[in-house]
Motif scaffolding. Structure first.
Motif, PDB file in Angstrom:
ATOM      1  N   TYR A 192       0.962  -1.184  -0.112  1.00 21.73           N
ATOM      2  CA  TYR A 192      -0.136   0.004  -0.086  1.00 21.73           C
ATOM      3  C   TYR A 192       1.155   1.296   0.004  1.00 21.73           C
ATOM      4  O   TYR A 192       1.721   1.396   0.897  1.00 21.73           O
ATOM      5  N   LYS A 193       0.884   2.045  -1.141  1.00 21.54           N
ATOM      6  CA  LYS A 193       1.615   2.976  -1.124  1.00 21.54           C
ATOM      7  C   LYS A 193       1.002   4.366  -1.133  1.00 21.54           C
ATOM      8  O   LYS A 193       0.014   4.700  -1.821  1.00 21.54           O
ATOM      9  N   ALA A 194       1.539   5.211  -0.141  1.00 21.33           N
ATOM     10  CA  ALA A 194       0.726   6.609   0.179  1.00 21.33           C
ATOM     11  C   ALA A 194       1.750   7.644  -0.456  1.00 21.33           C
ATOM     12  O   ALA A 194       3.003   7.850  -0.049  1.00 21.33           O
ATOM     13  N   ARG A 195       1.272   8.381  -1.450  1.00 22.75           N
ATOM     14  CA  ARG A 195       2.119   9.611  -1.967  1.00 22.75           C
ATOM     15  C   ARG A 195       1.673  10.822  -1.507  1.00 22.75           C
ATOM     16  O   ARG A 195       0.349  11.164  -1.528  1.00 22.75           O
ATOM     17  N   ILE A 196       2.383  11.473  -0.425  1.00 24.36           N
ATOM     18  CA  ILE A 196       2.057  12.472   0.391  1.00 24.36           C
ATOM     19  C   ILE A 196       2.721  13.896  -0.121  1.00 24.36           C
ATOM     20  O   ILE A 196       3.984  14.013  -0.294  1.00 24.36           O
ATOM     21  N   THR A 197       2.074  15.011  -0.373  1.00 24.51           N
ATOM     22  CA  THR A 197       2.597  16.224  -0.832  1.00 24.51           C
ATOM     23  C   THR A 197       1.945  17.242   0.439  1.00 24.51           C
ATOM     24  O   THR A 197       1.100  17.322   0.715  1.00 24.51           O
ATOM     25  N   ASN A 198       3.062  17.796   0.871  1.00 26.59           N
ATOM     26  CA  ASN A 198       2.699  19.022   1.956  1.00 26.59           C
ATOM     27  C   ASN A 198       3.375  20.256   1.374  1.00 26.59           C
ATOM     28  O   ASN A 198       4.485  20.411   0.729  1.00 26.59           O
ATOM     29  N   ARG A 199       2.611  21.216   1.379  1.00 27.56           N
ATOM     30  CA  ARG A 199       3.029  22.370   0.848  1.00 27.56           C
ATOM     31  C   ARG A 199       2.686  23.565   1.793  1.00 27.56           C
ATOM     32  O   ARG A 199       1.590  23.821   2.358  1.00 27.56           O
ATOM     33  N   GLN A 200       4.001  24.424   1.909  1.00 28.05           N
ATOM     34  CA  GLN A 200       3.728  25.772   2.806  1.00 28.05           C
ATOM     35  C   GLN A 200       4.222  26.747   1.636  1.00 28.05           C
ATOM     36  O   GLN A 200       5.457  27.092   1.825  1.00 28.05           O
ATOM     37  N   GLY A 201       3.279  27.693   1.661  1.00 29.33           N
ATOM     38  CA  GLY A 201       3.833  28.878   0.725  1.00 29.33           C
ATOM     39  C   GLY A 201       4.311  28.354  -0.554  1.00 29.33           C
ATOM     40  O   GLY A 201       3.756  27.335  -1.274  1.00 29.33           O
ATOM     41  N   SER A 202       5.479  28.567  -0.809  1.00 26.69           N
ATOM     42  CA  SER A 202       6.232  28.300  -2.130  1.00 26.69           C
ATOM     43  C   SER A 202       6.983  26.923  -1.726  1.00 26.69           C
ATOM     44  O   SER A 202       7.728  26.559  -2.792  1.00 26.69           O
ATOM     45  N   LEU A 203       6.933  26.497  -0.690  1.00 29.00           N
ATOM     46  CA  LEU A 203       8.001  25.334  -0.509  1.00 29.00           C
ATOM     47  C   LEU A 203       6.894  24.028  -0.496  1.00 29.00           C
ATOM     48  O   LEU A 203       6.071  23.903   0.314  1.00 29.00           O
ATOM     49  N   THR A 204       7.478  23.044  -1.212  1.00 28.96           N
ATOM     50  CA  THR A 204       6.468  21.583  -1.228  1.00 28.96           C
ATOM     51  C   THR A 204       7.611  20.583  -1.202  1.00 28.96           C
ATOM     52  O   THR A 204       8.665  20.494  -1.746  1.00 28.96           O
TER      53      THR A 204
END
Length: 264
Positions: A145-157
């Motif tokens: 089971y693969k979870a692809r997680i993206t966290n974005r804070q302002g311009s930083l990803t």
């Protein structure tokens, strides 16, 4: 926004081994659904220019009775971060777990950022959390089971992958200790080092260090791994074992190279 269930159309092609037939998910009675949810929260609800937090989740879940208990273990395995669900021992359905996660995430957003950012136009206070999941067919009756997680804070990803291996026959999640014999760590470290030296053209362990790998720590087998049909792949997130600009690093080790370390 309340999450809703969508039937997942998953076609998993299973290879026929030379010695035995690997059962399909349908033959094993496995039924999958996709639970989707998203929500937005403004830092200052009364302002049209307020920074916002946006959460979007898409989770594959087990819907049949036989395997549905795996859902609670899966959602507490680290695919949702922060791990709010660890704060309560109460078993939750996927819908309850997702509602609880989103509520806590947006609440913490307002609590943390209110008072820190007073400029309504400050983009650093606009954050996003995106989670998408997929399933890979592995050895025997194991799913990764693969979870692809993206966290974005302002311009930083920041993006990373969290992998959880599921033994469908035993109805449990697998850890390194379930796969390898006691004392296998040294052998795994040697196998990982050899593969990494080869795939980075470092020529030697010294060259590996000079290239920026494992500078601040010893080589180790991560618990973030994929049990494939013929190999195990260790997945290191960006910045874990090398400079962050090298991105996510995957080290694939054939079972044939570590046969004596495997429990089965």
């Amino acid at each position: 926004m309340r999450p809703f269930l969508l039937p997942a159309v998953l076609t998993l092609c299973l290879a026929l081994g030379s010695c035995h037939h690997k059962p399909t998910l349908q033959e094993m009675g496995v039924v999958l659904d996709t639970l989707s949810a998203e929500a937005s929260a403004a830092l200052w609800p009364d302002s049209t220019n307020s920074p916002q937090c946006h959460v979007s989740l898409e989770l594959i879940t087990f819907s049949n009775k036989e395997h549905s208990p795996l859902n609670d273990s899966l959602l507490r395995s680290g695919i949702l971060s922060p791990e709010y669900l660890s704060l309560t021992p109460t078993s939750l359905t996927p819908r309850q777990a997702v509602d609880s996660f989103i509520s806590r995430y947006t609440s913490d957003y307002r609590e943390f950022y209110t008072g820190i950012y007073t400029d309504e136009g400050d983009s650093a206070a606009t954050i996003g959390y995106n989670l998408r999941t997929s399933i890979e067919e592995g050895r025997d009756s194991i799913l990764t089971y693969k979870a692809r997680i993206t966290n974005r804070q302002g311009s930083l990803t920041t993006e990373y992958t969290r992998c959880v291996n599921i033994d469908l026959g035993g109805k449990r999640l697998l850890h390194l200790d379930d796969v390898f014999v006691p004392g296998a760590t040294k052998g795994l470290e040697e196998a990982i080092t050899a593969k990494l030296v080869k795939q980075t053209d470092s020529k030697s362990v010294t060259g590996l260090h000079e290239a920026g790998f494992f500078v601040n720590s010893d080589v180790y087998p991560t618990g973030n791994f994929i049990l494939g049909d013929k190999s195990i792949t260790f997945v290191y997130v960006a910045g874990e074992i090398a400079d962050r600009d090298k991105g996510e690093i995957m080290v694939e080790v054939n079972y044939s190279d570590i046969r004596n370390l495997l429990k089965r």
